[in-house]
Write a protein that holds these residues in place. Structure first.
Motif, PDB file in Angstrom:
ATOM      1  N   ARG A 132       0.830  -1.188   0.000  1.00  0.00           N
ATOM      2  CA  ARG A 132       0.000   0.000   0.000  1.00  0.00           C
ATOM      3  C   ARG A 132       0.876   1.254   0.000  1.00  0.00           C
ATOM      4  O   ARG A 132       2.046   1.207   0.376  1.00  0.00           O
ATOM      5  CB  ARG A 132      -0.949  -0.001   1.192  1.00  0.00           C
ATOM      6  CG  ARG A 132      -0.332  -0.517   2.494  1.00  0.00           C
ATOM      7  CD  ARG A 132      -1.362  -0.656   3.610  1.00  0.00           C
ATOM      8  NE  ARG A 132      -2.235  -1.798   3.436  1.00  0.00           N
ATOM      9  CZ  ARG A 132      -3.567  -1.729   3.437  1.00  0.00           C
ATOM     10  NH1 ARG A 132      -4.167  -0.570   3.602  1.00  0.00           N
ATOM     11  NH2 ARG A 132      -4.295  -2.805   3.301  1.00  0.00           N
ATOM     12  N   LEU A 133       0.287   2.364  -0.395  1.00  0.00           N
ATOM     13  CA  LEU A 133       1.055   3.598  -0.552  1.00  0.00           C
ATOM     14  C   LEU A 133       0.167   4.784  -0.237  1.00  0.00           C
ATOM     15  O   LEU A 133      -1.007   4.806  -0.621  1.00  0.00           O
ATOM     16  CB  LEU A 133       1.532   3.678  -2.017  1.00  0.00           C
ATOM     17  CG  LEU A 133       2.480   4.801  -2.410  1.00  0.00           C
ATOM     18  CD1 LEU A 133       3.806   4.650  -1.678  1.00  0.00           C
ATOM     19  CD2 LEU A 133       2.736   4.774  -3.917  1.00  0.00           C
ATOM     20  N   LYS A 134       0.727   5.775   0.488  1.00  0.00           N
ATOM     21  CA  LYS A 134      -0.068   6.965   0.749  1.00  0.00           C
ATOM     22  C   LYS A 134       0.774   8.239   0.601  1.00  0.00           C
ATOM     23  O   LYS A 134       2.010   8.156   0.534  1.00  0.00           O
ATOM     24  CB  LYS A 134      -0.739   6.898   2.118  1.00  0.00           C
ATOM     25  CG  LYS A 134       0.186   6.694   3.284  1.00  0.00           C
ATOM     26  CD  LYS A 134      -0.644   6.534   4.567  1.00  0.00           C
ATOM     27  CE  LYS A 134       0.246   6.563   5.790  1.00  0.00           C
ATOM     28  NZ  LYS A 134       1.323   5.530   5.770  1.00  0.00           N
ATOM     29  N   VAL A 135       0.095   9.350   0.530  1.00  0.00           N
ATOM     30  CA  VAL A 135       0.782  10.624   0.374  1.00  0.00           C
ATOM     31  C   VAL A 135       1.736  10.828   1.549  1.00  0.00           C
ATOM     32  O   VAL A 135       1.382  10.549   2.692  1.00  0.00           O
ATOM     33  CB  VAL A 135      -0.236  11.789   0.301  1.00  0.00           C
ATOM     34  CG1 VAL A 135       0.466  13.139   0.257  1.00  0.00           C
ATOM     35  CG2 VAL A 135      -1.131  11.613  -0.926  1.00  0.00           C
ATOM     36  N   GLY A 136       2.956  11.271   1.258  1.00  0.00           N
ATOM     37  CA  GLY A 136       3.944  11.500   2.317  1.00  0.00           C
ATOM     38  C   GLY A 136       4.883  10.324   2.534  1.00  0.00           C
ATOM     39  O   GLY A 136       5.904  10.456   3.199  1.00  0.00           O
ATOM     40  N   ASP A 137       4.557   9.174   1.982  1.00  0.00           N
ATOM     41  CA  ASP A 137       5.428   8.002   2.157  1.00  0.00           C
ATOM     42  C   ASP A 137       6.800   8.256   1.542  1.00  0.00           C
ATOM     43  O   ASP A 137       6.909   8.825   0.453  1.00  0.00           O
ATOM     44  CB  ASP A 137       4.823   6.771   1.460  1.00  0.00           C
ATOM     45  CG  ASP A 137       3.762   6.090   2.309  1.00  0.00           C
ATOM     46  OD1 ASP A 137       3.465   6.603   3.399  1.00  0.00           O
ATOM     47  OD2 ASP A 137       3.242   5.042   1.869  1.00  0.00           O
ATOM     48  N   GLU A 138       7.831   7.816   2.259  1.00  0.00           N
ATOM     49  CA  GLU A 138       9.185   7.908   1.708  1.00  0.00           C
ATOM     50  C   GLU A 138       9.415   6.692   0.833  1.00  0.00           C
ATOM     51  O   GLU A 138       9.190   5.552   1.272  1.00  0.00           O
ATOM     52  CB  GLU A 138      10.211   7.958   2.835  1.00  0.00           C
ATOM     53  CG  GLU A 138      10.126   9.251   3.634  1.00  0.00           C
ATOM     54  CD  GLU A 138      11.271   9.370   4.616  1.00  0.00           C
ATOM     55  OE1 GLU A 138      12.093  10.277   4.449  1.00  0.00           O
ATOM     56  OE2 GLU A 138      11.325   8.528   5.532  1.00  0.00           O
ATOM     57  N   ILE A 139       9.875   6.950  -0.387  1.00  0.00           N
ATOM     58  CA  ILE A 139      10.016   5.847  -1.330  1.00  0.00           C
ATOM     59  C   ILE A 139      11.411   5.783  -1.922  1.00  0.00           C
ATOM     60  O   ILE A 139      12.187   6.742  -1.842  1.00  0.00           O
ATOM     61  CB  ILE A 139       8.994   5.984  -2.500  1.00  0.00           C
ATOM     62  CG1 ILE A 139       9.135   7.362  -3.153  1.00  0.00           C
ATOM     63  CG2 ILE A 139       7.575   5.726  -2.031  1.00  0.00           C
ATOM     64  CD1 ILE A 139       8.554   7.448  -4.527  1.00  0.00           C
ATOM     65  N   LYS A 140      11.682   4.618  -2.525  1.00  0.00           N
ATOM     66  CA  LYS A 140      12.975   4.396  -3.179  1.00  0.00           C
ATOM     67  C   LYS A 140      12.660   3.850  -4.557  1.00  0.00           C
ATOM     68  O   LYS A 140      11.762   3.020  -4.698  1.00  0.00           O
ATOM     69  CB  LYS A 140      13.752   3.374  -2.345  1.00  0.00           C
ATOM     70  CG  LYS A 140      15.138   3.072  -2.788  1.00  0.00           C
ATOM     71  CD  LYS A 140      15.923   2.335  -1.684  1.00  0.00           C
ATOM     72  CE  LYS A 140      15.339   0.981  -1.344  1.00  0.00           C
ATOM     73  NZ  LYS A 140      16.045   0.271  -0.289  1.00  0.00           N
ATOM     74  N   ILE A 141      13.348   4.352  -5.574  1.00  0.00           N
ATOM     75  CA  ILE A 141      13.057   3.921  -6.938  1.00  0.00           C
ATOM     76  C   ILE A 141      14.215   3.060  -7.435  1.00  0.00           C
ATOM     77  O   ILE A 141      15.334   3.550  -7.616  1.00  0.00           O
ATOM     78  CB  ILE A 141      12.820   5.131  -7.867  1.00  0.00           C
ATOM     79  CG1 ILE A 141      11.723   6.026  -7.265  1.00  0.00           C
ATOM     80  CG2 ILE A 141      12.405   4.674  -9.263  1.00  0.00           C
ATOM     81  CD1 ILE A 141      11.631   7.403  -7.876  1.00  0.00           C
ATOM     82  N   LEU A 142      13.928   1.785  -7.618  1.00  0.00           N
ATOM     83  CA  LEU A 142      14.966   0.827  -7.997  1.00  0.00           C
ATOM     84  C   LEU A 142      14.942   0.604  -9.514  1.00  0.00           C
ATOM     85  O   LEU A 142      13.916   0.814 -10.125  1.00  0.00           O
ATOM     86  CB  LEU A 142      14.722  -0.490  -7.255  1.00  0.00           C
ATOM     87  CG  LEU A 142      14.894  -0.386  -5.728  1.00  0.00           C
ATOM     88  CD1 LEU A 142      14.444  -1.660  -5.065  1.00  0.00           C
ATOM     89  CD2 LEU A 142      16.336  -0.069  -5.373  1.00  0.00           C
ATOM     90  N   PRO A 143      16.020   0.187 -10.167  1.00  0.00           N
ATOM     91  CA  PRO A 143      17.253  -0.336  -9.565  1.00  0.00           C
ATOM     92  C   PRO A 143      18.230   0.714  -9.049  1.00  0.00           C
ATOM     93  O   PRO A 143      19.119   0.377  -8.292  1.00  0.00           O
ATOM     94  CB  PRO A 143      17.896  -1.111 -10.730  1.00  0.00           C
ATOM     95  CG  PRO A 143      17.397  -0.470 -11.958  1.00  0.00           C
ATOM     96  CD  PRO A 143      16.011   0.005 -11.634  1.00  0.00           C
ATOM     97  N   GLU A 144      18.076   2.002  -9.437  1.00  0.00           N
ATOM     98  CA  GLU A 144      19.087   2.978  -9.030  1.00  0.00           C
ATOM     99  C   GLU A 144      19.061   3.322  -7.552  1.00  0.00           C
ATOM    100  O   GLU A 144      20.085   3.628  -6.970  1.00  0.00           O
ATOM    101  CB  GLU A 144      18.932   4.257  -9.857  1.00  0.00           C
ATOM    102  CG  GLU A 144      19.531   4.137 -11.239  1.00  0.00           C
ATOM    103  CD  GLU A 144      19.330   5.402 -12.037  1.00  0.00           C
ATOM    104  OE1 GLU A 144      19.661   6.484 -11.526  1.00  0.00           O
ATOM    105  OE2 GLU A 144      18.807   5.298 -13.163  1.00  0.00           O
ATOM    106  N   GLY A 145      17.882   3.288  -6.964  1.00  0.00           N
ATOM    107  CA  GLY A 145      17.791   3.564  -5.545  1.00  0.00           C
ATOM    108  C   GLY A 145      17.610   5.030  -5.189  1.00  0.00           C
ATOM    109  O   GLY A 145      17.905   5.453  -4.068  1.00  0.00           O
TER     110      GLY A 145
END
Lengths: 564, 266
Positions: A245-258
């Motif tokens: 699940r995902l909500k506004v304000g969540d800290e995220i990481k975009i892979l593969p670069e990270g």
């Protein structure tokens, strides 16, 4: 409107064992098909001078009805008071296996139909194997055409025994065995009085007893980027949340670069679709705080989640449906969620004839309709999970030229040859584990090898003869029983690498490539050892075990340490 | 997520895949309930936008209200609408009296081929559903046609796990079917839930309503007293009548639709 549960069930089995008839009968008896459809089937059956053919309710194509076979998969909705069903009718003919898989891959549960008179046949086995590969664990076996065996309990039990013995080899454990006659409607929607010995449920009742899988919402977030849109002032990252699940304000990481950022907004249209939180299964769009360049194929996870693999090599189980056989060292396209990359099969570890479940010896290719264990190397690093951890990010398809030709599930990571320790000289190569450290894992209760020096040693290179859990003399010889190479270590350096045929015993200690001491202390002992080794069948594990127990001493140079 | 949410999410996913994979793409809009729901889903998928043109194949025999409704909605939604007529066939007097299947082929299938050739569309999005009719039940989400739009339904590539066939030889044409999993009742429940504007031919007048819309000479209303969406849903739950019962071309031959569709019909 209350949300009704939907369960997708595929019906599989050998050709002519009555899959379409059973479904047709189920639909007919529960009045789930419109009368006009029934009228049409009555008309066609009459024209052909045959009794009402329940299968025609599903087999709509002209060729299907004329030849009495199912060519392609059909899906039919059907309801009980408990929930809705999507019944997927899969073809039984071998040449339509790809259509069967198209149907079965989306199912959560399966009915395996077996003809009581014919018993388990080629496609029964193949289909069962594919169910296990697709990870479908909820299976009922429907023993059909009980009318052909006089509704005999004894014969039913024999068939049940035969099937369960076979299925257990695949780790498929059917929850129920139901004797039915699709043609007569026995035990389909009504309890049969012809089989009073059967105390279980009718097929219709049994369907409601399948339990649905746990939803993907509770697993870690996997949000593969499908596309990035800029139709107006917004830069929207669009895609389907595969799990979590995902909500506004969540800290995220975009892979593969990270790359790391924060969810700025969840986008929507129209106004009343506004949501604060999105969950697995939804096709959504978000904007993020940092204006990175993002593209299709990247996977968004939560910032502190380190469970998604990023690698270019993995092991997989796959089924192959291609027109051409699957071969090594040819470029295929691999598609895993929205990621696409070129890949190669670097090793075919095991090929199984799905009918006999026998291993094809020394297979160099995977034939159409076979299943295999392979190691795949992708051109670029991709993100994935093991299938058992997350089904949607743990499965992939292979495209050969223009066609999706195979599907597979990720079984784990691998250490390729480059990632192991080896000795090389000219074109000779020997993989060695003698410098691996051995630890006893208290939590797991087993010994694990830890390869410390993942590098290639050439002639003249110093080797690490002293480790934490091993100790070798300054000069010794290393024999690899599999490749039959011998490496000579002199004064702590690799001095030569020869074939076993050319090796002359130098009265120095010998160890195996795994680091086990070989109990050879004289020329005579070496002669015996050599004779036995030469006779050893290369891949016969039982002989190898006997040989190793006789000649090798695990504890002479090796020990192990405890870890937590 | 409920059942309609899941259908919606699947359709949006497919629409986005199609948009991402093909640069020359359009959607066929027949003005009926299904393709109008599809248009709504497009706007959801692309956040209020419709990033490709819509095509309406006008046979000139359409029910007049449909054309009026088409033009009104096109204006309201600011759609890029391509209306195409097989003028040549019309000039030569093509009409249902020449034979319904011949007419469908000329004014729909051939017209479609003309517009595809003219604009060089690689792919076309259509609102067909599996439960409508037997040959449609066998469709793939991404379905390959050859240069002449022909469909080889006996030899379709496998399609599973949301991994669609999106690699194609040059010159081929692809039909994309985001609504395959929907049923007629799903469509109406969704229209109600989303409050999607649909043409009022679907609602009963004088004891009759259209259940499926097509050309005026070949489409007949069915008996019904359903004047609201709720009443339509209730009617569909209990009906014994096939959705396309009012479509004359289906009755020409037991496998009429299969034959039409093999040649490229929608």
């Amino acid at each position: 409107m209350t949300a009704r549960e939907l369960l997708k069930i595929v019906v599989v089995g050998h050709v002519d064992h009555g899959k379409s008839t059973i479904i047709g009968r189920l639909l007919y008896d529960t009045k789930s098909v419109p009368e006009t459809a029934i009228e049409r089937v009555k008309r066609i059956s009459k024209e052909k001078g045959r009794p009402f053919e329940y299968a025609y309710l599903l087999d709509a194509l002209e060729e299907e009805q004329k030849q009495g076979i199912t060519i392609d998969t059909t899906q039919i909705k059907f309801s009980t008071p408990k929930r809705d069903y999507l019944i997927i009718d899969a073809p039984g003919h071998k040449e339509f296996l790809k259509n069967m898989i198209s149907g079965a891959a989306n199912a959560e549960a399966a009915l395996l139909v077996i003809d009581a008179a014919e018993g388990v046949q080629e496609q029964s086995k193949r289909h069962a194997y594919i169910l296990s590969l697709l990870g479908i664990q909820k299976v009922y076996v429907i023993v059909n055409k009980m009318d052909m065996i006089e509704f005999s309990e004894k014969k039913f039990k024999e068939i049940k025994y035969e099937i369960s013995t076979f299925l257990s080899k695949l780790n498929v454990y059917p929850q129920k065995y139901i004797p039915v006659s699709g043609f007569l409607g026995e035990n389909i929607a009504r309890k049969s009085d012809k089989m009073p010995w059967y105390k279980g449920e009718t097929l219709l009742q049994a369907l409601d007893l399948f339990e649905k899988d746990k939803e993907l919402e509770d697993r870690p977030l996997r949000f593969p980027i499908q596309d990035v849109y800029k139709f107006d002032h917004r830069r929207i990252i669009a895609g389907k949340i595969e799990s979590g699940r995902l909500k506004v304000g969540d800290e995220i990481k975009i892979l593969p670069e990270g790359k790391v950022s924060k969810v700025k907004s969840i986008e929507f249209w129209p106004e009343n679709n506004k949501k604060d939180e999105v969950v697995a299964g939804m096709s959504i769009g978000i904007t993020i705080e940092d204006e990175f360049f993002n593209k299709r194929g990247e996977v968004i996870v939560h910032k502190n989640d380190n469970t998604l693999y990023v690698s270019d090599t993995f092991r997989a189980n796959l089924f192959w449906l291609g027109k051409r056989n699957l071969v090594k060292n040819k470029t295929y396209k691999l598609k895993l969620v929205t990621q696409e990359t070129e890949c190669e099969i670097v090793s075919i570890d095991k090929v199984i004839d799905a009918t006999t479940l026998e291993t094809v010896e020394n297979a160099t290719e995977v034939r159409t309709n076979d299943v295999a264990e392979v190691t795949i190397k992708t051109k670029e690093k991709i993100c994935f999970d093991e299938f058992k951890g997350n089904p949607t990010t743990g499965r992939f398809v292979l495209v050969d030229e223009y066609d999706v030709s195979g599907g597979g599930i990720v079984s784990g990571l691998v250490n390729l040859k480059e990632e192991v320790t080896k000795f090389v000289k000219d074109d000779k190569e020997m993989i060695v584990h003698c410098f691996d450290e051995y630890y006893y894992s208290l939590s797991e209760g087993l010994i694990r090898k830890h390869p410390k020096y993942k590098r290639t040693f050439k002639v003249g290179d110093a080797v690490p003869i002293e480790g934490e859990t091993y100790s070798y003399p300054e000069s010794f010889d290393v024999i690899d029983i599999n490749s039959k190479h011998v490496a000579k270590i002199r004064k702590g350096q690799l001095s030569d690498l020869v074939d076993f045929d050319q090796y002359i015993y130098s009265e120095l200690p010998i160890i195996t490539s795994d680091g086990f001491y070989v109990k050879v202390n004289s020329i005579d002992e070496f002669k015996d050892f050599k004779n036995e080794l030469v006779q050893l069948e290369k891949k016969d594990n039982s002989l190898l075990t006997t040989f190793a127990n006789k000649w090798c001493d695990i504890s002479k140079n090796k020990s192990f340490k405890f870890t937590i | 997520m409920d059942h309609l949410d899941r259908l919606e999410a699947e359709s949006i996913y497919i629409l986005r895949e199609a948009y991402s994979k093909f640069s020359k793409i359009a959607m066929l809009w027949s003005i009926g309930k299904d393709s109008t729901v599809l248009l709504w889903l497009v706007k959801k998928a692309f956040f209020g936008h419709c990033p490709f043109p819509l095509i309406h194949i006008d046979t000139t025999y359409k029910i007049p209200e449909m054309i009026k409704y088409r033009d009104k909605l096109a204006k309201e939604y600011n759609l890029d609408l391509i209306v195409h007529i097989n003028e040549e066939a019309i000039k030569q007097g093509m009409g249902p009296e020449k034979g319904r299947l011949v007419c469908c082929k000329a004014l729909k299938t051939d017209a479609l081929q003309q517009v595809i050739n003219k604009y060089k569309f690689e792919a076309l999005i259509l609102g067909i559903r599996r439960d409508e009719e037997g040959s449609r039940s066998k469709e793939r989400f991404f379905s390959l046609r050859n240069e002449d739009l022909e469909w080889d339904y006996t030899n379709q590539p496998p399609e599973f796990w949301n991994q669609f066939n999106t690699d194609f030889p040059k010159g081929s044409h692809v039909r994309v079917h985001p609504l395959l999993s929907w049923t007629e009742i799903d469509i109406w429940m969704y229209i109600k839930r989303e409050n999607i504007p649909v043409i009022d031919l679907y609602f009963a007048k004088n004891g009759k309503r259209y259940r499926s819309l097509g050309c005026a000479p070949c489409t007949f209303p069915v008996e019904s007293n359903a004047t609201t969406i709720d009443e339509i849903i209730e009617e569909l739950k209990n009906t014994k009548v096939n959705e396309r019962a009012g479509r004359a071309q289906d009755h020409e031959d037991a496998y009429a639709m299969q034959k039409l569709r093999k040649e490229g019909y929608m």
